[in-house]
Motif scaffolding. Sequence first.
Motif, PDB file in Angstrom:
ATOM      1  N   LYS A   1      27.402  25.619  48.100  1.00 54.44           N
ATOM      2  CA  LYS A   1      27.843  24.603  47.152  1.00 54.44           C
ATOM      3  C   LYS A   1      28.617  25.227  45.989  1.00 54.44           C
ATOM      4  CE  LYS A   1      24.189  21.176  48.042  1.00 54.44           C
ATOM      5  NZ  LYS A   1      23.004  20.478  47.479  1.00 54.44           N
ATOM      6  N   VAL A   2      28.112  26.361  45.495  1.00 52.94           N
ATOM      7  CA  VAL A   2      28.808  27.065  44.406  1.00 52.94           C
ATOM      8  C   VAL A   2      30.178  27.541  44.882  1.00 52.94           C
ATOM      9  CG1 VAL A   2      28.755  29.103  42.920  1.00 52.94           C
ATOM     10  CG2 VAL A   2      26.677  27.735  43.250  1.00 52.94           C
ATOM     11  N   GLN A   3      30.212  28.061  46.131  1.00 52.70           N
ATOM     12  CA  GLN A   3      31.490  28.541  46.661  1.00 52.70           C
ATOM     13  C   GLN A   3      32.480  27.394  46.857  1.00 52.70           C
ATOM     14  OE1 GLN A   3      30.562  30.795  50.192  1.00 52.70           O
ATOM     15  NE2 GLN A   3      30.257  32.690  49.031  1.00 52.70           N
ATOM     16  N   LYS A   4      31.975  26.229  47.179  1.00 49.43           N
ATOM     17  CA  LYS A   4      32.869  25.087  47.334  1.00 49.43           C
ATOM     18  C   LYS A   4      33.499  24.723  45.990  1.00 49.43           C
ATOM     19  CE  LYS A   4      33.056  20.187  48.208  1.00 49.43           C
ATOM     20  NZ  LYS A   4      32.328  18.923  48.239  1.00 49.43           N
ATOM     21  N   GLN A   5      32.669  24.768  44.931  1.00 51.10           N
ATOM     22  CA  GLN A   5      33.202  24.461  43.610  1.00 51.10           C
ATOM     23  C   GLN A   5      34.253  25.474  43.190  1.00 51.10           C
ATOM     24  OE1 GLN A   5      29.781  24.327  41.092  1.00 51.10           O
ATOM     25  NE2 GLN A   5      29.049  22.324  41.877  1.00 51.10           N
TER      26      GLN A   5
ATOM     27  N   ALA B   1      36.243  26.766  45.278  1.00 49.07           N
ATOM     28  CA  ALA B   1      37.303  26.661  46.303  1.00 49.07           C
ATOM     29  C   ALA B   1      37.265  27.810  47.293  1.00 49.07           C
ATOM     30  CB  ALA B   1      38.668  26.551  45.647  1.00 49.07           C
ATOM     31  N   ARG B   2      36.081  28.405  47.479  1.00 46.95           N
ATOM     32  CA  ARG B   2      35.949  29.481  48.471  1.00 46.95           C
ATOM     33  C   ARG B   2      35.264  28.999  49.740  1.00 46.95           C
ATOM     34  NH1 ARG B   2      33.054  34.344  45.640  1.00 46.95           N
ATOM     35  NH2 ARG B   2      33.345  35.184  47.742  1.00 46.95           N
TER      36      ARG B   2
ATOM     37  N   LYS C   1      28.799  36.352  50.829  1.00 42.73           N
ATOM     38  CA  LYS C   1      29.079  36.271  49.391  1.00 42.73           C
ATOM     39  C   LYS C   1      30.411  36.919  49.043  1.00 42.73           C
ATOM     40  CE  LYS C   1      24.190  36.245  48.079  1.00 42.73           C
ATOM     41  NZ  LYS C   1      23.096  37.008  47.426  1.00 42.73           N
ATOM     42  N   SER C   2      30.750  37.970  49.777  1.00 46.62           N
ATOM     43  CA  SER C   2      32.028  38.655  49.514  1.00 46.62           C
ATOM     44  C   SER C   2      33.145  38.119  50.390  1.00 46.62           C
ATOM     45  CB  SER C   2      31.857  40.157  49.748  1.00 46.62           C
ATOM     46  OG  SER C   2      31.476  40.411  51.096  1.00 46.62           O
TER      47      SER C   2
END
Length: 479
Positions: A220-224, A226-227, A433-434
């Motif tokens: 969810k954080v990565q979506k915010q 844009a990843r 994560k990377s």
Amino acid sequence: MMENLKIKNSIAAIAVLLLLGSCKAPSVAPSTAPAQVPATFGNNVTDTINTAKTPWKSFFKDPYLSDLIATALQNNQELKITLQEIEIAKNDIRIRKGALLPTVGVRAGAGVEKVGRYTSQGAGDASADITPGKEVPEALQNYELALHANWEVDIWKKLRNSKKAAVDRYLATVEGKNFVLTNLVAEVADSYYELLSLDNQLEVVKQTIELQQNALEIVKVQKQAARATELAVQKFQAEVLSSQNREFEIRQQITATENQINFLLGRYPQEIKRQKNDFLTLQPAAINSGIPSQLLDNRPDIKQAELELAAAKLDVKAARAEFYPSLDISASYGLQAFKPSYLFTLPESILYSLAGDIAAPLINRNAIKAEFNNANARQLQALYNYERTVLNAYLEVSTQLSNISNLEKSYALRTRQVEALNNSIDISNDLFKSARVDYFEVLMTQRDALENKLELIETKKAQLNALVHIYCALGGGWK
């Protein structure tokens, strides 16, 4: 004089004819000796040390499991039903034993009889020549108080063989009870280990859900940022929901297993006390299989089949004796008179009799032949059942010994597999994560790790169940 001699000769001829005709009994069907079991179970072990000799209290080290087994042996309804079968068989012995002894009974009776004048009995009535007042009444009353006895002399051991057969069947029911004990102990132990495995599966699923939820938050954080895409979020969300659904399925299995144990223990639903330690640390005990010939002494089902075969052989002998003449002796002693006032006038009112009868089947012996053929067939059935029971016992032990060996190797490999997948979860999370791997690889890694952890628990359960089954197959658990 000549007529009496002719009558005696005729009676003697008829007696000889009865004896000759009745002695032609069918032959007994041959029953070959059961095949001998092999010398070993295929593992070249000739040591006679046998785990079956170990009492169940010493074999199962878990105190909770021991308490459950003890309760089951006290309250299980199937076991109580079997105990009543033993009582039925014991009473059958009393019935067969009673047939060997004379039957004695007392009889008191009163009646009246008036025969026709123009009959053989009425025409011979000479009461008209008796002094008036002393004649026999026309309507003759009869009062009797007497002991009556009857005894079938067991010439051909028919009754004794029937009694011996009843004794063998009683002993067979005792062995049947022991076999029920063995299976009951195994069922409780199997269900207990099933419950422990479900507890551990539940813990693994809970840990996996926590891991998946952490991964979902990262996506969810990565979506915010844009990843990642909404597709990745939904995929992780679906995986979490799938694991949560599995959690409730396992909880239901736990309830069903607890109820199964309570049923075996003969009680209504309640919590099953059990170990809370790591299920995977339980180590199966070492098994000494002994030699196959020990199964004949240790397995209750084999001893039960052997006793039933012995009883069937005795039944054949008893059925064969039906073709021979039987000797019945009857006797009576008491008081009899045609007026109550004369009944206790001694010795005039004394009644006694003693008679012996020899009877033998001569013509139309189909019913006796059919019963004999049935006894023969049941004897062969008992023989084949004994052979099948011995064969099944040997194969059960052989199968479980192989199962224990293969499960040990399988568990070692699965342990290594789970360790590798646990490491791959950490690696996949770091790479995700990377942004060096996509979400699909993380999902698949977590899914594979969960499935393999559950399979590892199943393998451990199979190991412990195999231990229970080999103990039961060797004939342990009923002592």
